[in-house]
Design a protein around this motif. Structure first.
Motif, PDB file in Angstrom:
ATOM      1  N   ALA A 118      -9.198  -4.060   0.137  1.00 52.02           N
ATOM      2  CA  ALA A 118      -9.953  -4.416   1.348  1.00 52.02           C
ATOM      3  C   ALA A 118     -10.822  -5.663   1.151  1.00 52.02           C
ATOM      4  CB  ALA A 118     -10.796  -3.232   1.842  1.00 52.02           C
ATOM      5  N   HIS A 135      -6.590   1.933  -5.146  1.00 51.71           N
ATOM      6  CA  HIS A 135      -6.921   1.258  -3.886  1.00 51.71           C
ATOM      7  C   HIS A 135      -7.690   2.219  -2.983  1.00 51.71           C
ATOM      8  CE1 HIS A 135      -6.393  -0.772   0.004  1.00 51.71           C
ATOM      9  NE2 HIS A 135      -5.914  -1.831  -0.606  1.00 51.71           N
ATOM     10  N   HIS A 147      -3.733  -5.085  -7.317  1.00 52.18           N
ATOM     11  CA  HIS A 147      -4.518  -4.744  -6.120  1.00 52.18           C
ATOM     12  C   HIS A 147      -5.298  -3.457  -6.400  1.00 52.18           C
ATOM     13  CE1 HIS A 147      -5.654  -5.240  -2.048  1.00 52.18           C
ATOM     14  NE2 HIS A 147      -4.715  -4.553  -1.443  1.00 52.18           N
ATOM     15  N   HIS A 160       0.835  -1.200   0.000  1.00 58.45           N
ATOM     16  CA  HIS A 160       0.000   0.000   0.000  1.00 58.45           C
ATOM     17  C   HIS A 160       0.868   1.247   0.000  1.00 58.45           C
ATOM     18  CE1 HIS A 160      -2.545  -3.191   1.877  1.00 58.45           C
ATOM     19  NE2 HIS A 160      -3.368  -2.739   0.952  1.00 58.45           N
TER      20      HIS A 160
HETATM   21 ZN   LIG Z   1      -5.106  -3.575   0.320  1.00 60.50          ZN
END
Ligand SMILES: [Zn+2]
Length: 291
Positions: free
Chosen positions: A113, A72, A68, A15
């Motif tokens: 998430a 995000h 991802h 992240h």
């Molecule tokens: Zn994540």
């Protein structure tokens, strides 16, 4: 899929809050311990001057880089859950950036998430050639998730299955809480090990079950605290937000870096004890696409 029973998928989610150098430190740690893994990276970081130099090394070190999402963020989460085709354009942009960066297209996807995927998102992933999705967290309690008013895969299957033609769903191991970094840091070393042992016990009893576990890059770094919460604790932290859920949960997590690292060691040790601990990258679970 009987062979999956002895395999374990270790995944590492990256992240923007992470320290960029921790990516390579985590990769080096896994390399020394001969653990192949899948790193899920938001594609915005491919263009980030501080992150890019570390991320582009991952494939040459033997790791899979999965998608991802792009930014995000909650706009992407909403689009993945309920969005129409136009809202999902970020998936196209993300895939193009991946191809520019690595010279091939991504095989594996995990939603930000672990948000649930709507029909539009599933169709877009198939269209873009993704072969593995690891967004599901079967029987996760919505109230502890980042999307407390959505169905957080509450009734999802616990074993890998075909989510759509050509797209294999490999759920992150879960029982009320996901087998993942936020859970490890909340439960601490002993309880986290016991929780993981319970999930592995289930996997040993079920031929099609495949343990899939998530960590963060900071979990592998014993000399620096994990990224601090970007918010402050207040009364509102105890009310579930549509985007973010119950925020007080982030203040319950272990912040002492040595204890975080000790918990990671314990998690890996428990995994290694599972039928000899054969670790796989997610892309190894599917045959290469034809043509
Ligand atoms: Zn994540």
């Amino acid at each position: 899929m009987a062979s999956m029973a002895s395999q374990i998928a270790l995944t590492v989610d990256v992240h923007v809050e992470d320290r960029p150098a921790d990516i390579i430190r985590a990769a080096a740690w896994l390399g020394v311990h001969r653990i192949p893994a899948t790193f899920f990276v938001p594609s915005a970081l491919f263009e980030h001057a501080n992150f890019r130099p570390h991320i582009i090394l991952l494939p040459s070190l033997g790791f899979e880089v999965g998608s991802h999402g792009h930014d995000h963020d909650y706009a992407e989460i909403r689009a993945l859950m309920r969005g129409a085709a136009a809202d999902l354009n970020f998936l196209r942009r993300s895939q193009a950036l991946y191809r520019e960066t690595f010279g091939c297209t991504p095989i594996s996807f995990r939603s930000p998430a672990w948000c649930p995927l709507g029909p539009g998102a599933i169709a877009a992933l198939v269209e873009l050639g993704y072969r593995v999705d690891s967004s599901a967290t079967p029987q996760r309690l919505p109230i502890f998730s980042s999307t407390p008013y959505a169905n957080t895969w509450l009734f999802a299957r616990r074993t890998p299955y075909e989510l759509a033609p050509g797209l294999l769903e490999v759920p992150t191991s879960c029982l009320l809480l996901p087998a993942a970094s936020p859970t490890w840091l909340t439960l601490r070393r002993r309880a986290a090990s016991a929780f993981l042992s319970l999930l592995l016990w289930e996997a040993r009893r079920c031929a099609d079950c495949m343990p899939c576990v998530q960590l963060h890059v900071s979990d592998f770094v014993p000399d620096a605290a994990p990224p601090s919460p970007v918010e402050t604790l207040g009364l509102r932290s105890f009310l579930p937000r549509r985007d973010g859920g119950l925020r007080f949960k982030v203040f319950l997590r272990e912040r002492n870096p040595e204890r975080v690292y000790a918990t990671t060691l314990a998690i890996i040790e428990v995994l290694r004890g599972h039928r000899g601990g054969g670790f796989v990258r997610l892309r190894e679970l599917v045959k290469p696409a034809e043509g």
